[in-house]
Design a protein around this motif. Structure first.
Motif: not given
Length: 444
Positions: A22-32, A196-201
């Protein structure tokens, strides 16, 4: 509609580490450009029920946490805690739950309580328990969800939320979408080819004095064990570059100055031995003062020199899936090593000064009295080497070879098949498996 999203991890999970997914998904959502908050209800519930904390370390953990009756009674005993969770989640219009086999039952009960007080919330789910092929009976249990992400969510979830924002049709690759009490398969989502293209959690929801945290280095597994469902979760084994992983650990150390241990949250951390060796080299060079651990395969490439390098790089707590002391059973399990390989590597790991635990699976089809005695004798030899031995009965998990081809193995699947499966010839049943587990526990 508001786009405020709550990302939720329910019991049961390891309370020692915060949930990486969920920490990773939070970072993904913030990026979007989506606002979200993380709720580790597993840790919160554990802290709120001191008299029940032994339930997180039961020897037969699946039997309790997958039981609707037992988990239901646990929740009823602590209704005030659950009411507090409902109050925390009230401001959020979209709830996203991560599902795995041990928190599935608790999550369903919690969602039913949420639906009673807030029937119009959008409720989503993803995670390992959603990765497998759904059958109608299984989906009926999930009727409280509006959409289920059955693959990787990094691209699929932002797309679905964009459609929610624009009030467009929900049909999004990577999801089962609920329409008129039925689920529509919207086709698989694309895999993230380059991790490597994913944001850090984003662990900003943790306290500054956090000492332990998780980082992921890969997805998938190069093994294909008969009892394991990991292979079915991922279409391919992929790994991050060592440089990306060490950079993330460096940034976490800056954010959390008391950080001292990183758990590498993967099916295995040595799937690519060359990149793993590079990781060790960089950790030695950076001198971060961070120890780390994770699950490792028994691999013949693990020499004494390699293990010494791991120790110098900060290896502290490893876990090896040895599973059996019988070469015949190891072959049936589709392991790529023999017990002689395991004994050498465990002894060399001990000499390198690295602490480790080992897993054993007892009662795999093909393990008869003779093979079980081989495992008993093998355990006697290695107990002085290891810090901990985890002994579990063989479970039949959805998505595993034992489940998918159960008839070939002679396995009969009753309603509670995970723990209660048996062989049609009568040579293996829950009672036999648990008696063997008890014997090994008495030996220890």
């Amino acid at each position: 509609m508001s786009e405020k999203v709550a990302l939720i991890n329910c019991p049961m999970w390891d309370v020692e580490f915060p949930p990486y997914n969920i920490a990773l998904i939070r970072s993904v959502l913030r990026k979007n450009n989506f606002e979200s908050d993380c709720f580790d209800l597993n840790r919160d519930f554990y802290a709120s029920v001191p008299g029940e904390q032994h339930l997180w370390s039961l020897s037969d953990i699946y039997a309790f946490w997958q039981s609707k009756e037992e988990v239901g009674k646990l929740i009823l005993r602590h209704k005030t805690v659950i009411d507090g969770f409902l109050l925390q989640l009230e401001p959020y219009d979209i709830l996203g739950f991560t599902l795995q086999s041990l928190n599935f039952t608790f999550t369903l009960i919690l969602i039913k309580a949420i639906r009673k007080v807030s029937p119009h919330k959008i409720i989503l789910a993803g995670g390992p328990e959603c990765f497998r092929n759904f059958n109608p009976e299984y989906l009926m249990q999930c009727a409280c969800f509006d959409a289920l992400c059955y693959g990787e969510a990094e691209e699929a979830l932002p797309e679905l939320l964009y459609k929610t924002r624009q009030r467009r049709t929900w049909k999004t690759p990577g999801f089962f979408i609920k329409e008129d009490q039925n689920y529509i398969d919207c086709a698989p989502a694309h895999l993230v080819e380059n991790l490597d293209n994913l944001p850090f959690a984003d662990f900003s929801f943790l306290k500054k004095d956090t000492e332990r945290i998780c980082v992921s280095t890969s997805r998938g597994c190069i093994g294909n064990c008969s009892f394991c469902h990991e292979k079915g979760h991922w279409d391919a084994f992929r790994y991050r570059s060592a440089g990306s992983v060490v950079e993330e650990i460096s940034l976490l150390k800056e954010r959390f100055p008391f950080l001292r241990f990183v758990y590498l949250n993967d099916s295995l951390i040595n799937g690519n031995t060359e990149e793993f060796s590079r990781f060790c080299e960089l950790m030695i060079r950076k001198k971060l003062g961070i120890n780390w651990g994770g699950h490792m395969l028994i691999r013949k490439e693990m020499t004494k020199g390699f293990l010494k390098e791991m120790k110098q790089a900060g290896a502290e707590r490893l876990n090896f899936g040895v599973e059996s002391g019988s070469n015949q059973v190891l072959q049936l399990m589709r392991k790529a090593f023999r017990r002689e390989d395991a004994l050498r590597i465990l002894a060399d790991t001990k000499r390198a000064g690295i602490s480790f635990s080992v897993n054993f699976v007892i009662g795999h089809p093909g393990e008869n009295a003779e093979e079980f005695e081989e495992t008993r004798r093998f355990l006697v030899r290695i107990r002085q080497l290891t810090d901990c031995v985890h002994i579990n009965p063989c479970y039949v998990l959805r998505g595993s070879e034992l489940y998918s081809n159960h008839k070939k193995w002679g396995i009969v699947l009753p309603e509670n098949y995970v723990t209660d499966w048996f062989l049609s010839d009568g040579s293996n049943n829950p009672q036999i498996r648990m008696e063997r587990v008890r014997q090994l526990l008495r030996d220890g």
